[in-house]
Design a protein around this motif. Structure first.
Motif, PDB file in Angstrom:
ATOM      1  N   VAL A  50       0.849  -1.190   0.000  1.00  0.00           N
ATOM      2  CA  VAL A  50       0.000   0.000   0.000  1.00  0.00           C
ATOM      3  C   VAL A  50       0.886   1.242   0.000  1.00  0.00           C
ATOM      4  N   ALA A  51       0.328   2.343  -0.470  1.00  0.00           N
ATOM      5  CA  ALA A  51       1.089   3.580  -0.630  1.00  0.00           C
ATOM      6  C   ALA A  51       1.018   4.466   0.609  1.00  0.00           C
ATOM      7  N   PHE A  52       2.110   5.186   0.842  1.00  0.00           N
ATOM      8  CA  PHE A  52       2.149   6.269   1.815  1.00  0.00           C
ATOM      9  C   PHE A  52       2.962   7.397   1.215  1.00  0.00           C
ATOM     10  N   MET A  53       2.516   8.626   1.468  1.00  0.00           N
ATOM     11  CA  MET A  53       3.206   9.788   0.964  1.00  0.00           C
ATOM     12  C   MET A  53       4.130  10.337   2.054  1.00  0.00           C
ATOM     13  N   ASP A  54       5.319  10.749   1.662  1.00  0.00           N
ATOM     14  CA  ASP A  54       6.227  11.438   2.568  1.00  0.00           C
ATOM     15  C   ASP A  54       5.719  12.871   2.647  1.00  0.00           C
ATOM     16  N   VAL A  55       5.098  13.217   3.766  1.00  0.00           N
ATOM     17  CA  VAL A  55       4.441  14.525   3.870  1.00  0.00           C
ATOM     18  C   VAL A  55       5.437  15.678   3.848  1.00  0.00           C
TER      19      VAL A  55
ATOM     20  N   ARG B 229       5.873   6.183  -1.690  1.00  0.00           N
ATOM     21  CA  ARG B 229       6.515   4.879  -1.604  1.00  0.00           C
ATOM     22  C   ARG B 229       5.454   3.823  -1.307  1.00  0.00           C
ATOM     23  N   MET B 230       5.743   2.606  -1.736  1.00  0.00           N
ATOM     24  CA  MET B 230       4.878   1.467  -1.449  1.00  0.00           C
ATOM     25  C   MET B 230       5.514   0.659  -0.325  1.00  0.00           C
ATOM     26  N   TYR B 231       4.666   0.194   0.593  1.00  0.00           N
ATOM     27  CA  TYR B 231       5.126  -0.572   1.750  1.00  0.00           C
ATOM     28  C   TYR B 231       4.376  -1.889   1.831  1.00  0.00           C
ATOM     29  N   ASP B 232       5.094  -2.933   2.224  1.00  0.00           N
ATOM     30  CA  ASP B 232       4.510  -4.248   2.395  1.00  0.00           C
ATOM     31  C   ASP B 232       3.312  -4.161   3.352  1.00  0.00           C
ATOM     32  N   THR B 233       2.222  -4.758   2.952  1.00  0.00           N
ATOM     33  CA  THR B 233       0.985  -4.687   3.735  1.00  0.00           C
ATOM     34  C   THR B 233       1.168  -5.272   5.136  1.00  0.00           C
ATOM     35  N   ASN B 234       1.913  -6.376   5.256  1.00  0.00           N
ATOM     36  CA  ASN B 234       2.142  -6.971   6.578  1.00  0.00           C
ATOM     37  C   ASN B 234       2.896  -6.010   7.494  1.00  0.00           C
ATOM     38  N   LEU B 235       3.885  -5.297   6.935  1.00  0.00           N
ATOM     39  CA  LEU B 235       4.634  -4.309   7.706  1.00  0.00           C
ATOM     40  C   LEU B 235       3.713  -3.198   8.203  1.00  0.00           C
ATOM     41  N   VAL B 236       2.846  -2.707   7.328  1.00  0.00           N
ATOM     42  CA  VAL B 236       1.922  -1.629   7.691  1.00  0.00           C
ATOM     43  C   VAL B 236       0.967  -2.100   8.785  1.00  0.00           C
ATOM     44  N   GLU B 237       0.452  -3.304   8.639  1.00  0.00           N
ATOM     45  CA  GLU B 237      -0.458  -3.834   9.668  1.00  0.00           C
ATOM     46  C   GLU B 237       0.232  -3.905  11.021  1.00  0.00           C
ATOM     47  N   GLU B 238       1.473  -4.385  11.028  1.00  0.00           N
ATOM     48  CA  GLU B 238       2.225  -4.490  12.278  1.00  0.00           C
ATOM     49  C   GLU B 238       2.553  -3.105  12.848  1.00  0.00           C
ATOM     50  N   ALA B 239       3.012  -2.193  11.985  1.00  0.00           N
ATOM     51  CA  ALA B 239       3.414  -0.855  12.433  1.00  0.00           C
ATOM     52  C   ALA B 239       2.244  -0.052  12.991  1.00  0.00           C
ATOM     53  N   LEU B 240       1.067  -0.200  12.376  1.00  0.00           N
ATOM     54  CA  LEU B 240      -0.089   0.605  12.772  1.00  0.00           C
ATOM     55  C   LEU B 240      -1.093  -0.153  13.634  1.00  0.00           C
ATOM     56  N   GLY B 241      -0.869  -1.434  13.827  1.00  0.00           N
ATOM     57  CA  GLY B 241      -1.792  -2.228  14.637  1.00  0.00           C
ATOM     58  C   GLY B 241      -3.183  -2.319  14.027  1.00  0.00           C
ATOM     59  N   VAL B 242      -3.227  -2.490  12.702  1.00  0.00           N
ATOM     60  CA  VAL B 242      -4.501  -2.562  11.984  1.00  0.00           C
ATOM     61  C   VAL B 242      -4.526  -3.824  11.130  1.00  0.00           C
TER      62      VAL B 242
ATOM     63  N   GLU C 186       6.262  10.202  11.322  1.00  0.00           N
ATOM     64  CA  GLU C 186       7.304   9.502  12.078  1.00  0.00           C
ATOM     65  C   GLU C 186       7.571   8.088  11.545  1.00  0.00           C
ATOM     66  N   LEU C 187       6.696   7.608  10.677  1.00  0.00           N
ATOM     67  CA  LEU C 187       6.864   6.259  10.129  1.00  0.00           C
ATOM     68  C   LEU C 187       7.316   6.241   8.673  1.00  0.00           C
ATOM     69  N   PHE C 188       6.680   7.079   7.822  1.00  0.00           N
ATOM     70  CA  PHE C 188       6.867   6.937   6.376  1.00  0.00           C
ATOM     71  C   PHE C 188       7.458   8.166   5.685  1.00  0.00           C
TER      72      PHE C 188
ATOM     73  N   TYR D 232      10.224   3.631   8.973  1.00  0.00           N
ATOM     74  CA  TYR D 232      10.123   2.663   7.882  1.00  0.00           C
ATOM     75  C   TYR D 232      10.405   3.233   6.489  1.00  0.00           C
ATOM     76  N   ARG D 233      10.734   4.497   6.382  1.00  0.00           N
ATOM     77  CA  ARG D 233      10.938   5.128   5.071  1.00  0.00           C
ATOM     78  C   ARG D 233      11.901   4.327   4.198  1.00  0.00           C
ATOM     79  N   HIS D 234      12.974   3.830   4.779  1.00  0.00           N
ATOM     80  CA  HIS D 234      13.994   3.102   4.008  1.00  0.00           C
ATOM     81  C   HIS D 234      13.473   1.786   3.422  1.00  0.00           C
ATOM     82  N   LEU D 235      12.334   1.314   3.891  1.00  0.00           N
ATOM     83  CA  LEU D 235      11.770   0.058   3.401  1.00  0.00           C
ATOM     84  C   LEU D 235      10.777   0.254   2.252  1.00  0.00           C
ATOM     85  N   GLY D 236      10.436   1.512   1.973  1.00  0.00           N
ATOM     86  CA  GLY D 236       9.475   1.794   0.914  1.00  0.00           C
ATOM     87  C   GLY D 236      10.088   1.655  -0.471  1.00  0.00           C
TER      88      GLY D 236
END
Length: 166
Positions: free
Chosen positions: A33-38, A99-112, A130-132, A138-142
């Protein structure tokens, strides 16, 4: 050929999930899934314009302090993982803020839990700075643009012309 058609063709070659022709809906759980670097997002409005499921929105006023017009962020629970926002940002704007981030990582990072359909009520986007964003956990993983390096000189010329017109 318009730049967006080049993006769609190149993404199809990379076996990125098929994007709907018209506005679509999420039909399966994406691998990423995508996240934007704000901090890198200069809110030009390109990625919301091209998002096939319309899950990218401007953040609420004051979400990112000391910014007039707020940057954009996607409602990741609705994201289909198509990479179009990544490529539009990298190739049509040169901001390279998505950047695109692995869905499992996002679920773990955000508890969703990210499901195979969008939530019945949209969950407003948050900055997740603070994450993306640069310096975030996690920015380096995107993953950024997948097609920039594969483009032909002719394709680069098309993108340069469209970037000038914008």
């Amino acid at each position: 050929m318009p730049a967006i058609d080049i993006i769609k063709r190149r993404l199809k070659e990379d076996r990125i999930p098929e994007t709907p022709e018209d506005l679509g809906v999420k039909k399966k759980r994406p691998r990423e899934v995508a996240f934007m670097d704000v901090n890198l997002c200069f809110p030009c409005g390109k990625c919301p314009e091209f998002c096939p499921v319309q899950c990218i929105e401007y953040l609420r006023p004051g979400s990112v302090p000391n910014r007039g017009v707020q940057p954009v962020q996607d409602r990741f629970q609705e994201c289909i993982g198509c990479y179009i926002c990544v490529e539009v940002c990298a190739l049509l704007t040169d901001y390279d803020a998505v950047r695109m981030y692995d869905t499992n990582l996002v679920e773990e990072a955000l508890g969703v839990k990210i499901g195979d359909t969008a939530p019945s009520e949209p969950i407003p986007a948050e900055p997740y700075e603070e994450l993306f964003s640069e310096g975030g956990k996690y920015r380096h993983l995107g993953k950024g643009s997948r097609i920039r390096e594969k483009m032909t000189a002719e394709e680069h010329a098309i993108f340069n012309r469209e970037r000038v017109r914008s």
